[in-house]
Design a protein around this motif. Structure first.
Motif, PDB file in Angstrom:
ATOM      1  N   LYS A   1       0.811  -1.224   0.000  1.00  0.00           N
ATOM      2  CA  LYS A   1       0.000   0.000   0.000  1.00  0.00           C
ATOM      3  C   LYS A   1       0.842   1.271   0.000  1.00  0.00           C
ATOM      4  CE  LYS A   1      -3.293   0.712   2.920  1.00  0.00           C
ATOM      5  NZ  LYS A   1      -4.475   1.223   2.248  1.00  0.00           N
TER       6      LYS A   1
ATOM      7  N   ASN B   1      -6.250   0.061  -1.084  1.00  0.00           N
ATOM      8  CA  ASN B   1      -5.857   1.102  -2.044  1.00  0.00           C
ATOM      9  C   ASN B   1      -4.393   1.445  -1.818  1.00  0.00           C
ATOM     10  OD1 ASN B   1      -6.799   1.997   0.548  1.00  0.00           O
ATOM     11  ND2 ASN B   1      -6.449   4.099  -0.130  1.00  0.00           N
TER      12      ASN B   1
ATOM     13  N   SER C   1     -10.402   5.123  -0.939  1.00  0.00           N
ATOM     14  CA  SER C   1     -10.561   3.692  -0.660  1.00  0.00           C
ATOM     15  C   SER C   1     -11.317   3.016  -1.797  1.00  0.00           C
ATOM     16  CB  SER C   1     -11.315   3.498   0.658  1.00  0.00           C
ATOM     17  OG  SER C   1     -10.520   3.957   1.724  1.00  0.00           O
TER      18      SER C   1
HETATM   19 MG    MG Z   1      -7.428   3.236   4.455  1.00  0.00          MG
END
Ligand code: MG
Ligand code: AMP
Length: 350
Positions: free
Chosen positions: A58, A147, A153
């Motif tokens: 991420k 994400n 998101s």
């Molecule tokens: Mg988040």
């Protein structure tokens, strides 16, 4: 790494796909999975190394702790050291569902998962596919939003693909998520519980069950060095599309007029303008790329579509976005909390 994208039917799920995903989790790999809020990026919540992989995939700052997802209440006692009395009534009322609770952590939960904190965030999602996956893996599953850190998101598997393809092992695609905003977070470790992040379960709904709670001031105001949010992740910029977003606030008719005139000025300069409109206003805009986020009469439609629309503006490569603002009551608190962050709290008052 080749990311497997597996479609899965909510009503009639192919259990062999669930088993495949659970095996990946048990071996320390990463699987994005649907929940009723947004898609989560799952990894073994008791494995520090899996936690590290989540942060890497991420690009998430390592002090931003992960939420552990469980598939039945009995899993809770493995990962928390204490269940405060007030928690029972809340769990009874809202679990499974879009509410995360903060507990003192058990030793078994690695600090790599909790961002070094002595507490752990836990959620019991109501989404059937999420439940089946956690049950099959028989592990608490760490699941931050799937994400890239800083982006809106994901509310669809295609959003996850766009951000994380090639960085994770598998995505379970069960279609669009329902709520569209991340879970409400409630810290119940203090005498008076504190709401750290607003969501579809509102302050009023919680207070109906356990009486007065506090709300972290950072829910409403721009975080700064004097106003540090109690949920570490809430201090970061978030939900931001590439375009520069400005919120236009005031009487709705005047807001529309103002956005129309700003759009004309910008377009004269060759700037591509996006407008975040509602069912009530969409026909009143004269130019620009107008996207309808939802119906003012049904705030849940706005919550459900907000991140999708922010991502769509990216896709359409607009340079700036002007957005209307929404009533800050009920779920509107969560909607405006996310929208404020995506706009960097930039307002024009009319
Ligand atoms: Mg988040
Ligand atoms: P996400 O999983 O991406 O929805 O983000 C999780 C949110 O939960 C972040 O804002 C974290 O800061 C917050 N969070 C997770 N664990 C804790 C904790 N132990 N105490 C306070 N906030 C937490």
């Amino acid at each position: 790494m080749n990311t497997i994208l597996a479609k899965i039917d909510y009503d009639d799920p192919d259990l062999s796909q669930i088993r495949k995903a659970a095996d990946i989790l048990k071996r320390g790999g990463l699987v994005a999975f649907p929940t009723e809020t947004v898609y989560g990026l799952g990894g073994n919540g008791l494995d520090a190394l899996a936690g590290k992989k989540i942060y890497e995939a991420k690009g998430r700052p390592s002090d931003n702790p992960l939420i552990l997802h469980i598939s039945d209440i009995s899993m809770l006692s493995r990962i928390v050291s204490e269940i405060p009395k007030k928690a029972y009534a809340i769990m009874e009322k809202f679990w499974p569902g879009p509410l995360t609770l903060i507990f003192p952590k058990a030793d078994i939960v690695p600090y790599e998962i909790t961002g070094g904190l002595e507490t752990v965030a836990v959620r019991f999602p109501s989404h059937k596919i999420a439940q089946l996956l956690i049950k099959e893996a028989d592990l608490p599953i760490a699941g931050p939003s799937a994400n890239s850190s800083g982006k809106p998101s994901p509310t669809r598997a295609s959003h996850v693909m766009y951000d994380l393809s090639g960085r994770i092992d598998m995505i379970l695609d069960a279609g669009a998520t329902e709520v569209g905003l991340e879970s409400t977070i409630l810290d119940i470790t203090s005498e008076v519980p504190v709401l750290l992040r607003p969501g579809a379960i509102t302050r009023e709904m919680i207070e109906e069950v356990i009486g007065k709670i506090e709300v972290d001031p950072a829910v409403f105001l721009k975080p700064s060095k004097d106003l540090v949010p109690k949920a570490p992740g809430m201090k970061y910029t978030h939900y931001s599309p590439k375009a520069d977003i400005t919120l236009v606030r005031g009487d709705l008719e005047k807001v529309v007029q103002k956005i129309n005139s700003l759009t004309l000025e910008d377009e004269k300069k060759g700037v591509k303008v996006g407008i975040m409109a509602t069912t009530q206003t969409k026909d009143k805009y004269k130019s620009g790329t107008v996207l309808v986020v939802g119906d003012r009469e049904k705030p849940e439609t706005i919550g459900s579509n907000l991140f999708k629309i922010l991502r769509k503006f990216d896709f359409l490569e607009v340079d700036v976005v002007y957005s209307e603002v929404f009533d800050e009551s009920g779920e509107g608190v969560a909607i405006m909390n996310r929208l404020n962050k995506s706009a960097g709290y930039k307002y024009i008052d009319v």
